[in-house]
Motif scaffolding. Sequence first.
Motif, short mmCIF file in Angstrom:
data_model
loop_
_atom_site.label_atom_id
_atom_site.label_comp_id
_atom_site.label_asym_id
_atom_site.label_seq_id
_atom_site.Cartn_x
_atom_site.Cartn_y
_atom_site.Cartn_z
N HIS A 14 -73.02 -32.66 12.01
CA HIS A 14 -72.92 -33.60 11.47
C HIS A 14 -74.37 -33.69 10.66
N ASN A 18 -68.01 -35.18 15.45
CA ASN A 18 -68.11 -36.30 16.63
C ASN A 18 -67.82 -36.37 17.93
N TYR A 54 -70.31 -37.87 20.03
CA TYR A 54 -70.23 -39.62 19.82
C TYR A 54 -71.50 -39.37 19.38
N ILE A 92 -72.14 -39.69 15.72
CA ILE A 92 -72.10 -40.45 14.86
C ILE A 92 -72.53 -41.67 14.97
N ARG A 119 -64.45 -41.15 19.25
CA ARG A 119 -65.43 -40.07 19.34
C ARG A 119 -64.74 -38.84 18.60
N ASN A 141 -63.88 -37.32 14.32
CA ASN A 141 -64.52 -36.38 13.13
C ASN A 141 -64.45 -37.84 12.23
#
Length: 605
Positions: free
Chosen positions: A482, A522, A525, A527, A532, A534
Amino acid sequence: MLRARCLPRVIIRVPHAPTASRNITTKSRNQARAAVHPYAQRRQQHFIRSVATVTALWGIATAWQWYNGERIFREVHAEEPLKETELNFEKPRRQAASKEDNRDIISSQHLQVKKSWESPGVYAWGSNSGRVVAPDSEETFIKTPRRIPFFDGALLRDIKLDRNFGAAIDEKGDLLQWGTAFSKDTIQPTHTLRGKNLISLAISRDRIIALSASGTVYSLPVSQQEQRTGPKPKSTSWIPFWTSSDNISYRIRTPSSLGWNERVTDVTSGLEHALLLTSQGRVFSFASGTQDFPSKGQLGIPGLTWETRPPGAFDIPHEITTLRGFPISKIATGDYHSLVSDSSGRAFAFGDNSAGQLGFEFNPESSYVDAPSLLPTQRLYAGTAQTASVTNVFAGGNTSFLTIDAVKNTPSGLATRDLGRMTADTWAFGFGLTGQLGIGRWVHTQSTPTKIPAFSGLFEYDERTCSVIPIRLSYLSVGANHAAAVMDNVASVTVPPSKFSSSKLTENDTNWGRDILFWGNNEFYQIGSGKRNNVAQPTYIQPLDQAAEAERASGVLEWGRQKVEKEMHRFQITPRQKIKIGGKTVSLEQRVVCGRGVSAVYSAT
């Protein structure tokens, strides 16, 4: 008197049937009945019984309804009539106690900037399996940004996070470590390497690479046990014939072949390798982990393997000689690949290419490139009459990113309105199955750089220069799967010598920061959206200090929770500015860092 209006009589005449049909005898009728199918009479009897049953049920239901309705009617009228409720109209906004209070009410961005100055610290979220983002909690996940109490009021020079360990450099230049990979018994961050005046750091799978202000590179194990039991170098003292041994184990990995006044200025690391950039634009690489020796070409030295390495320690830095003559200005590393760019706008890549993270087509016969190879970035603008110049490179996991300034050019003698206009674009390539490319699609392998629409071709009006300028990307922080981007949009932060407000600001003037967006995997979590799923498209998250934001919103709308939530604003990060903290003036900004399944925002000095 009104009289009924007489309508004309209408007579409808029905034609008579033929005479033969009217004179049917009784005998013929009986014969016709006898000719009917034998089951017809049964159907007629069944129909009569059905009609009778439905009629009986309808009668019973009507009686029951009448009985209950009469009883409910009596009970309702036995109670007092309900009082009419008054309609709740929107209340007027509360009166501000001061100009600064008024700015807090009308602008969430102004409040965020002020809170970041008043309460510096670290917000972290994501996986907490290694007790990194919340050392004092046993929760598995931290779904939204949460402060780490240990760092309340603290300013940091740098911070890097992994799921199982964290490392940070405090304001004095000392190293702090925490997490289960560091020590299962130590919960709070603990000082380890002291007195080295560290300025930045990088982490591999099991080691920390730290850079001091003087350009010295330190490599030390993550584990506290290894730091205590491993070999400890001797440190010299200013007292003649006096040496002392440091209390932790570490190795100095500063290149020995540096020139006069040349020093290391930047360091970055993947899982097994690290790159060093010097003030002369030279690049060195070395093995940054102890579990595996780099074997996917990420060192940038053709033919260098565990078997062919030169005598001495396995992690001695080696200069990437193929980059000589190219003044390198930026370096980046993913898990098993590397990217560099020079001051002339060229980019080079080497290492693992199994997901197209080098920007070249995948070759099944050779899944990696062990020598720096020039990226054909000008092809990305073929047919556009634009000249491309790479301004920065970023990498993490199996993904890579380029930022490019493209200038419009036309043949001599031809005039165009956009001549000389510059456009800032961001390109992504590599693995993107969980959305970490940020291009809005779920792509398994993307070997050709693809433009990220959210960060490309953006412009804004700059009131200071009275002109339209491109919105560039300030920087990217790329984790394992991410990423987060901070935009270099125009920000306004005004700090007076005494307080965070100033007489230069009018009652309605406010401060605002820079946009920050997150995307990618994600699962943990990381992000920060509280969900949850993506995210393949860069997205905003809520402000870090939710309590302060809710209080501000309630000052705008005081008549319902739902309306207050609609007034919540997005997170904006505070750019660098000089402010006074504890009676001293410091240069402070908020910075974001993405690790392996974790994220953090910290107050950087």
